[in-house]
Design a protein around this motif. Structure first.
Motif, PDB file in Angstrom:
ATOM      1  N   ALA A  91       0.836  -1.206   0.000  1.00 17.27           N
ATOM      2  CA  ALA A  91       0.000   0.000   0.000  1.00 17.27           C
ATOM      3  C   ALA A  91       0.868   1.252   0.000  1.00 17.27           C
ATOM      4  N   ALA A  92       1.987   1.225   0.759  1.00 13.95           N
ATOM      5  CA  ALA A  92       2.904   2.369   0.768  1.00 13.95           C
ATOM      6  C   ALA A  92       3.540   2.559  -0.607  1.00 13.95           C
ATOM      7  N   ALA A  93       3.885   1.448  -1.268  1.00 14.55           N
ATOM      8  CA  ALA A  93       4.450   1.533  -2.622  1.00 14.55           C
ATOM      9  C   ALA A  93       3.432   2.115  -3.587  1.00 14.55           C
ATOM     10  N   ALA A  94       2.167   1.700  -3.461  1.00 16.50           N
ATOM     11  CA  ALA A  94       1.111   2.224  -4.345  1.00 16.50           C
ATOM     12  C   ALA A  94       0.963   3.731  -4.164  1.00 16.50           C
ATOM     13  N   GLU A  95       1.045   4.197  -2.907  1.00 11.45           N
ATOM     14  CA  GLU A  95       0.942   5.637  -2.662  1.00 11.45           C
ATOM     15  C   GLU A  95       2.156   6.370  -3.223  1.00 11.45           C
ATOM     16  N   ASN A  96       3.356   5.758  -3.132  1.00 13.84           N
ATOM     17  CA  ASN A  96       4.541   6.379  -3.744  1.00 13.84           C
ATOM     18  C   ASN A  96       4.420   6.438  -5.266  1.00 13.84           C
ATOM     19  N   ILE A  97       3.809   5.422  -5.860  1.00 16.37           N
ATOM     20  CA  ILE A  97       3.581   5.443  -7.312  1.00 16.37           C
ATOM     21  C   ILE A  97       2.630   6.579  -7.679  1.00 16.37           C
ATOM     22  N   ARG A  98       1.537   6.728  -6.919  1.00 15.92           N
ATOM     23  CA  ARG A  98       0.602   7.831  -7.186  1.00 15.92           C
ATOM     24  C   ARG A  98       1.298   9.187  -7.005  1.00 15.92           C
ATOM     25  N   HIS A  99       2.136   9.288  -5.978  1.00 21.01           N
ATOM     26  CA  HIS A  99       2.897  10.520  -5.739  1.00 21.01           C
ATOM     27  C   HIS A  99       3.812  10.829  -6.931  1.00 21.01           C
ATOM     28  N   THR A 100       4.414   9.793  -7.487  1.00 15.44           N
ATOM     29  CA  THR A 100       5.305   9.968  -8.645  1.00 15.44           C
ATOM     30  C   THR A 100       4.519  10.341  -9.893  1.00 15.44           C
ATOM     31  N   GLN A 101       3.332   9.766 -10.045  1.00 19.88           N
ATOM     32  CA  GLN A 101       2.476  10.142 -11.176  1.00 19.88           C
ATOM     33  C   GLN A 101       2.066  11.609 -11.095  1.00 19.88           C
ATOM     34  N   ARG A 102       1.740  12.063  -9.880  1.00 21.64           N
ATOM     35  CA  ARG A 102       1.360  13.467  -9.702  1.00 21.64           C
ATOM     36  C   ARG A 102       2.522  14.410 -10.021  1.00 21.64           C
ATOM     37  N   ALA A 103       3.755  13.891  -9.876  1.00 21.63           N
ATOM     38  CA  ALA A 103       4.939  14.690 -10.215  1.00 21.63           C
ATOM     39  C   ALA A 103       5.240  14.668 -11.709  1.00 21.63           C
ATOM     40  N   ALA A 104       4.349  14.029 -12.478  1.00 23.59           N
ATOM     41  CA  ALA A 104       4.462  13.978 -13.946  1.00 23.59           C
ATOM     42  C   ALA A 104       5.701  13.236 -14.425  1.00 23.59           C
ATOM     43  N   ALA A 105       6.074  12.172 -13.703  1.00 19.52           N
ATOM     44  CA  ALA A 105       7.182  11.326 -14.166  1.00 19.52           C
ATOM     45  C   ALA A 105       6.799  10.694 -15.503  1.00 19.52           C
ATOM     46  N   PRO A 106       7.747  10.536 -16.415  1.00 23.19           N
ATOM     47  CA  PRO A 106       7.412  10.052 -17.755  1.00 23.19           C
ATOM     48  C   PRO A 106       7.130   8.560 -17.858  1.00 23.19           C
ATOM     49  N   GLY A 107       7.485   7.772 -16.833  1.00 21.11           N
ATOM     50  CA  GLY A 107       7.304   6.328 -16.907  1.00 21.11           C
ATOM     51  C   GLY A 107       6.030   5.856 -16.242  1.00 21.11           C
ATOM     52  N   ARG A 108       5.838   4.540 -16.256  1.00 13.73           N
ATOM     53  CA  ARG A 108       4.675   3.908 -15.643  1.00 13.73           C
ATOM     54  C   ARG A 108       5.108   3.087 -14.436  1.00 13.73           C
ATOM     55  N   GLY A 109       4.147   2.830 -13.526  1.00 12.59           N
ATOM     56  CA  GLY A 109       4.461   2.019 -12.361  1.00 12.59           C
ATOM     57  C   GLY A 109       3.292   1.161 -11.938  1.00 12.59           C
ATOM     58  N   ASP A 110       3.584  -0.075 -11.525  1.00 12.00           N
ATOM     59  CA  ASP A 110       2.562  -0.997 -11.032  1.00 12.00           C
ATOM     60  C   ASP A 110       3.117  -1.742  -9.830  1.00 12.00           C
ATOM     61  N   ILE A 111       2.245  -2.045  -8.870  1.00  6.44           N
ATOM     62  CA  ILE A 111       2.638  -2.835  -7.703  1.00  6.44           C
ATOM     63  C   ILE A 111       1.648  -3.979  -7.534  1.00  6.44           C
ATOM     64  N   TYR A 112       2.170  -5.163  -7.249  1.00  5.55           N
ATOM     65  CA  TYR A 112       1.364  -6.353  -6.996  1.00  5.55           C
ATOM     66  C   TYR A 112       1.672  -6.842  -5.588  1.00  5.55           C
ATOM     67  N   THR A 113       0.644  -7.348  -4.913  1.00  2.00           N
ATOM     68  CA  THR A 113       0.827  -7.922  -3.586  1.00  2.00           C
ATOM     69  C   THR A 113       0.822  -9.435  -3.699  1.00  2.00           C
ATOM     70  N   GLY A 114       1.868 -10.083  -3.191  1.00  2.00           N
ATOM     71  CA  GLY A 114       1.912 -11.539  -3.267  1.00  2.00           C
ATOM     72  C   GLY A 114       3.279 -12.092  -2.934  1.00  2.00           C
ATOM     73  N   ASP A 115       3.381 -13.392  -3.007  1.00  3.16           N
ATOM     74  CA  ASP A 115       4.597 -14.137  -2.668  1.00  3.16           C
ATOM     75  C   ASP A 115       5.445 -14.320  -3.924  1.00  3.16           C
ATOM     76  N   SER A 116       6.620 -13.716  -3.957  1.00  4.35           N
ATOM     77  CA  SER A 116       7.454 -13.751  -5.156  1.00  4.35           C
ATOM     78  C   SER A 116       8.079 -15.110  -5.434  1.00  4.35           C
ATOM     79  N   THR A 117       7.957 -16.069  -4.510  1.00  2.85           N
ATOM     80  CA  THR A 117       8.429 -17.414  -4.838  1.00  2.85           C
ATOM     81  C   THR A 117       7.500 -18.074  -5.862  1.00  2.85           C
ATOM     82  N   THR A 118       6.340 -17.451  -6.133  1.00  2.00           N
ATOM     83  CA  THR A 118       5.410 -17.934  -7.176  1.00  2.00           C
ATOM     84  C   THR A 118       5.308 -16.909  -8.303  1.00  2.00           C
TER      85      THR A 118
END
Length: 285
Positions: A91-118
């Motif tokens: 959730a903190a990462a998602a808010e940082n992504i939204r914060h970065t979008q509001r700063a008009a960063a040129p790239g895209r960002g996505d965050i997924y919640t889950g176990d990276s061993t899968t």
């Protein structure tokens, strides 16, 4: 490291943290996300992304924390993707992504919640063979993280805060063998997502448990090789300042205290003031 350089591996120093990390994050990340116990330095992420990717490339962090890799990828015009096990930090990462979008960063960002061993089953199938760079750092307990604080202005004993991950099932609190196995699974899961010749960059540092030095960088290198990656570089990224050839340490209060106590007890120890950086490449065929 010297033996590996002699065998043909490249070695280099990344002078990426000459400004303290807390200043690097001001205005770029939400204040709430600063509570995470083990954040990658933004300038280390920035350097790796600039070095091993181009604009529009996909950058993946399978242990994303508060999304440092994703945010820095967005600022550099890349597509940053993060996976985080603990919902609080996702959730903190998602808010940082939204914060970065509001700063008009040129790239895209996505965050997924889950176990990276899968990992391969967790992310969209369209990502297979498209990731240019995997950039991450394994968790390794609270020994080198957190903040030293007093209960009030100049009152009471110094205590450590913001130094723990969430649940006891986090890899940070597993045995070293379980941590190594889990991290190998994560890197193996990255392999089908990487494009041929894509890079994997992992930062880590040794730490002490009950006075014993634990070789986390060695574990990372063994995990990468076991996952089917090729080790091509071993680098270091100082976490100290360097001014006119003089080291300016940025060790925490408790790191300094533990080293002083060990020296007093007749066990000479050194402050660790760098991150090891292991660089791997995916097979080209």
């Amino acid at each position: 490291m010297g033996a590996l350089v002699a065998e043909g591996y490249l070695g280099s120093v990344w002078l990426t943290l000459q400004t303290a990390s807390r200043f690097l994050r001001q205005g770029r990340y939400t204040p709430e996300s600063m509570r995470h116990p083990g954040k990658m330095a933004p300038t280390i992420a920035r350097y790796a992304i600039r070095t091993y990717t181009g604009p529009g490339d996909v950058v993946l962090d399978p242990m994303a924390g508060i999304g440092t890799t994703v945010v820095e990828a967005m600022h550099l015009g890349r597509h940053g993707i993060g996976v985080e096990y603990e919902p609080e930090w996702a959730a903190a990462a998602a808010e940082n992504i939204r914060h970065t979008q509001r700063a008009a960063a040129p790239g895209r960002g996505d965050i997924y919640t889950g176990d990276s061993t899968t990992l391969p089953s967790l992310l969209p199938a369209a990502l297979r063979g498209r990731v240019a760079l995997v950039l991450t750092s394994p968790p390794y307990g609270p020994s080198t993280h957190g903040h030293a604080r007093t209960p009030g202005p100049r009152r009471g004993k110094v205590r450590k805060i913001h130094h723990k991950y969430g649940g006891a099932d986090n890899l940070a609190y597993r045995s070293h063998g379980e941590l190594a196995d889990g991290f190998t699974q994560i890197l193996a899961g990255c392999l089908p997502l990487l494009r041929p010749g894509g890079h994997v960059v992992v930062t880590a540092r040794p730490y002490r448990r009950a006075g014993e030095l634990v070789d986390i960088p060695g574990m990372v290198e063994a995990a990468g090789l076991a996952a089917g990656l090729e080790l091509v570089e071993q680098c270091i990224a100082p976490i100290c300042g360097i001014r006119n050839g003089v080291i300016i340490p940025r060790a925490s209060f408790f790191q300094q205290k533990n080293v002083r106590d060990a020296i007093t007890a007749g066990d000479p120890q050194w402050l660790i003031q760098h991150e090891d950086v292991a660089v791997f490449v995916a097979p080209t065929s």
